[in-house]
Write a protein that holds these residues in place. Structure first.
Motif, mmCIF file in Angstrom:
data_model
loop_
_atom_site.group_PDB
_atom_site.id
_atom_site.type_symbol
_atom_site.label_atom_id
_atom_site.label_comp_id
_atom_site.label_asym_id
_atom_site.label_seq_id
_atom_site.Cartn_x
_atom_site.Cartn_y
_atom_site.Cartn_z
ATOM 1 N N GLY A 72 0.793 -1.226 0.000
ATOM 2 C CA GLY A 72 0.000 0.000 0.000
ATOM 3 C C GLY A 72 0.817 1.263 0.000
ATOM 4 N N ARG A 73 2.143 1.147 0.037
ATOM 5 C CA ARG A 73 2.997 2.336 0.056
ATOM 6 C C ARG A 73 4.050 2.342 -1.050
ATOM 7 N N ASN A 74 4.007 1.343 -1.944
ATOM 8 C CA ASN A 74 4.927 1.322 -3.073
ATOM 9 C C ASN A 74 6.388 1.379 -2.644
ATOM 10 N N VAL A 75 6.771 0.515 -1.703
ATOM 11 C CA VAL A 75 8.142 0.554 -1.188
ATOM 12 C C VAL A 75 8.909 -0.740 -1.437
ATOM 13 N N LEU A 76 8.243 -1.765 -1.952
ATOM 14 C CA LEU A 76 8.907 -3.043 -2.185
ATOM 15 C C LEU A 76 9.222 -3.225 -3.666
ATOM 16 N N ASP A 77 10.189 -4.107 -3.951
ATOM 17 C CA ASP A 77 10.525 -4.459 -5.327
ATOM 18 C C ASP A 77 9.600 -5.611 -5.740
ATOM 19 N N MET A 78 8.571 -5.280 -6.515
ATOM 20 C CA MET A 78 7.576 -6.291 -6.859
ATOM 21 C C MET A 78 8.176 -7.429 -7.667
ATOM 22 N N GLY A 79 9.160 -7.123 -8.491
ATOM 23 C CA GLY A 79 9.788 -8.161 -9.304
ATOM 24 C C GLY A 79 10.419 -9.245 -8.462
ATOM 25 N N VAL A 80 11.090 -8.855 -7.376
ATOM 26 C CA VAL A 80 11.725 -9.820 -6.479
ATOM 27 C C VAL A 80 10.674 -10.732 -5.859
ATOM 28 N N TRP A 81 9.578 -10.166 -5.436
ATOM 29 C CA TRP A 81 8.523 -10.949 -4.792
ATOM 30 C C TRP A 81 7.810 -11.850 -5.802
ATOM 31 N N GLN A 82 7.585 -11.346 -6.998
ATOM 32 C CA GLN A 82 6.951 -12.172 -8.033
ATOM 33 C C GLN A 82 7.848 -13.352 -8.399
ATOM 34 N N ASP A 83 9.144 -13.097 -8.511
ATOM 35 C CA ASP A 83 10.078 -14.179 -8.838
ATOM 36 C C ASP A 83 10.108 -15.246 -7.743
ATOM 37 N N ALA A 84 9.760 -14.840 -6.534
ATOM 38 C CA ALA A 84 9.737 -15.784 -5.408
ATOM 39 C C ALA A 84 8.383 -16.491 -5.291
ATOM 40 N N GLY A 85 7.515 -16.259 -6.270
ATOM 41 C CA GLY A 85 6.243 -16.965 -6.299
ATOM 42 C C GLY A 85 5.091 -16.281 -5.605
ATOM 43 N N TRP A 86 5.254 -15.002 -5.315
ATOM 44 C CA TRP A 86 4.191 -14.262 -4.641
ATOM 45 C C TRP A 86 3.280 -13.567 -5.650
ATOM 46 N N ASP A 87 1.990 -13.543 -5.349
ATOM 47 C CA ASP A 87 1.024 -12.704 -6.060
ATOM 48 C C ASP A 87 1.043 -11.362 -5.340
ATOM 49 N N ILE A 88 1.757 -10.387 -5.903
ATOM 50 C CA ILE A 88 1.941 -9.094 -5.242
ATOM 51 C C ILE A 88 1.496 -7.970 -6.166
ATOM 52 N N THR A 89 0.888 -6.958 -5.594
ATOM 53 C CA THR A 89 0.557 -5.755 -6.338
ATOM 54 C C THR A 89 0.752 -4.559 -5.423
ATOM 55 N N ALA A 90 0.777 -3.387 -6.028
ATOM 56 C CA ALA A 90 0.926 -2.145 -5.271
ATOM 57 C C ALA A 90 -0.042 -1.119 -5.843
ATOM 58 N N LEU A 91 -0.415 -0.155 -5.037
ATOM 59 C CA LEU A 91 -1.288 0.893 -5.536
ATOM 60 C C LEU A 91 -0.578 1.646 -6.654
ATOM 61 N N GLY A 92 -1.319 1.880 -7.745
ATOM 62 C CA GLY A 92 -0.726 2.508 -8.912
ATOM 63 C C GLY A 92 -0.257 1.518 -9.964
ATOM 64 N N HIS A 93 -0.421 0.220 -9.670
ATOM 65 C CA HIS A 93 -0.035 -0.827 -10.603
ATOM 66 C C HIS A 93 -1.269 -1.674 -10.933
ATOM 67 N N ARG A 94 -1.363 -2.123 -12.166
ATOM 68 C CA ARG A 94 -2.464 -2.994 -12.555
ATOM 69 C C ARG A 94 -2.192 -4.384 -11.988
ATOM 70 N N HIS A 95 -3.179 -4.946 -11.285
ATOM 71 C CA HIS A 95 -3.005 -6.276 -10.701
ATOM 72 C C HIS A 95 -3.135 -7.336 -11.788
ATOM 73 N N VAL A 96 -2.062 -8.095 -11.986
ATOM 74 C CA VAL A 96 -2.068 -9.115 -13.036
ATOM 75 C C VAL A 96 -1.928 -10.518 -12.473
ATOM 76 N N GLY A 97 -1.837 -10.653 -11.177
ATOM 77 C CA GLY A 97 -1.686 -11.961 -10.549
ATOM 78 C C GLY A 97 -0.265 -12.474 -10.616
ATOM 79 N N GLN A 98 -0.084 -13.736 -10.265
ATOM 80 C CA GLN A 98 1.252 -14.314 -10.238
ATOM 81 C C GLN A 98 1.804 -14.512 -11.652
ATOM 82 N N LYS A 99 3.141 -14.514 -11.741
ATOM 83 C CA LYS A 99 3.778 -14.774 -13.033
ATOM 84 C C LYS A 99 3.508 -16.195 -13.486
#
Length: 441
Positions: free
Chosen positions: A414-441
């Motif tokens: 909710g604060r746009n402070v994490l690296d979403m790519g790192v979390w997605q590569d680790a298998g997480w379904d992650i999104t942040a405000l200001g980004h379109r939610h596309v689900g897991q890779k």
């Protein structure tokens, strides 16, 4: 020169301790005996980095004392700072001036030596001139009591720094003697070439609310664009970086997220709208209504994303990281984080909350949430983790910190402070405000 500070809440306690640090004898006054007893023991009822140390230091040095007696203050101090609260009226956008009026009147009636009253509270324009007349009508005969306005520009988490080394000083005065006294009070900052702006009462009052209205507008501006990028795609942080390089705009406060809160920005922009409406200028600040509305919509967006990830919220376990309105604070007034947590609970979710400093205050306002003592406790068996206050320890989180704790690898930043790519590569379904939610890779 002896200084009194009327009101020992966040503003008053900070100002009193910092004036003592600058070498003055200081007497803090409050009508709440319990608060005075607490401060006299060196205990603060709120969290502010660096302030407890100053409080203890100058209680020990003898330069800082506290009282409930207007008689003592009126006979003792040469300069009286008024720092009482001006909360939003219940059921109204206007500021409640009950406390500042009462403090000014009580002070005027008990001053027995020539002195200067200086308002620091955030008030609607026109208040200072009205209070000056209140002082003139109620002061003791034969006593010269000057009046000035000196707005505060404190940032929670940085209040000590902002008081001792301010980025500017603004004083509203109507005679050179009052200005001279304030130049003496702030001599240390002036020696460091701090800009000193001497003006009239009305401009001094408006400077504070104008600054807060501008900052609120800047936050809502980038959040309005985040609504666009959530729909069409794009990277809101890169967009903010790109426009922030324009020196006319700047990068600060262009952080898309769950929005602003606290005891200042929401209250002040609403009070400003109320005041200009009283002046017959309701159209002038109409845009602030949309600023407020954009800000509140960000909270709706977090709840929508949680529903998008989980489907029905009822029965799901959600970890909420942070309920203070900002990091380095325990303030939950108008906190978007606490509001979101409460909405999730109302939708039937089992909400575990952890904030390094604000759990206690949040529990007083919304006791039905499950407040825990660590990120680990919050995330254990969670179906979804939501970061809502950007504390340093949350910004430093890595997927491996939570992988073995959660039941579902879902995360909303909710604060746009994490690296979403790192979390997605680790298998997480992650999104942040200001980004379109596309689900897991």
């Amino acid at each position: 020169m002896r200084i009194s500070v009327i009101g020992t809440g966040y503003l008053g306690a900070t100002h009193a301790a910092c004036m003592a640090e600058l070498g003055f004898e200081v007497l803090g006054l409050d009508v709440d005996q319990a608060k005075i007893d607490c401060l006299s023991r060196g205990e603060l009822p709120f969290h502010e980095p660096g302030l407890p140390e100053l409080l203890l230091k100058h209680i020990a040095s003898g330069r800082l004392r506290f009282t409930t007696s207007y008689e003592e203050v009126g006979a003792w101090a040469d300069v009286h700072f008024i720092g009482v609260g001006t909360p939003q009226k219940a059921g109204d956008n206007a500021a409640d001036l009950t406390y500042v009026d009462a403090a000014t009147l009580s002070l005027a009636r008990h001053i027995t030596k020539d002195s200067l009253i200086v308002g620091k509270s955030t008030v609607p324009v026109g208040t200072a001139r009205r209070l000056q007349q209140l002082v003139i009508k109620n002061k003791n005969d034969g006593v010269d009591v000057g009046f000035a306005w000196n707005p505060e520009f404190l940032r929670e988490g940085f209040a000590v720094k902002d008081t001792l080394t301010p980025d500017r000083l603004v004083v509203g005065v109507d005679n050179p003697d009052a200005e001279a006294v304030l130049r003496e009070v702030y001599a240390t900052a002036l020696a460091a070439n701090t800009p000193f702006i001497s003006t009239d009462f009305e401009t001094a009052e408006l400077v504070k609310v104008a600054a807060n209205a501008f900052l609120a507008t800047k936050i809502s501006f980038i959040n309005a664009f985040s609504e666009v990028t959530e729909t069409v795609g794009g990277d809101i942080r890169t967009l903010a970086d790109a426009i922030g390089h324009d020196t006319r705009i700047g990068r600060r406060f262009l952080n898309a997220g769950v929005g602003f809160g606290g005891g200042c920005l929401p209250k002040d922009i609403r009070a400003l709208q109320a005041r200009v409406s009283e002046l017959g200028l309701e159209r002038t600040m109409r845009f602030l209504s949309e600023v407020d509305e954009i800000n509140l919509r960000r909270r709706d967006r977090v709840v929508f994303l949680a529903e998008d990830m989980l489907g029905e919220l009822a029965g799901k376990k959600i970890a909420v990281l942070g309920v203070a309105f900002k990091p380095d604070s325990d303030d939950v007034r108008d906190s978007p984080a606490l509001d979101v947590a409460a909405r999730l609970f109302s939708a039937g979710a089992d909400v575990n909350v952890f904030d390094p400093e604000a759990n206690t205050n949040a529990a007083k306002r919304f006791p039905r949430l499950n407040y825990v003592n660590s990120t680990v406790d919050a995330a254990r068996d969670a179906d979804l983790v939501i970061l809502l206050t950007e504390w340093a320890e949350f910004k430093a989180l890595a997927p491996t910190d939570l992988d073995d704790l959660v039941r579902g690898k879902r995360f909303i930043d909710g604060r746009n402070v994490l690296d979403m790519g790192v979390w997605q590569d680790a298998g997480w379904d992650i999104t942040a405000l200001g980004h379109r939610h596309v689900g897991q890779k």
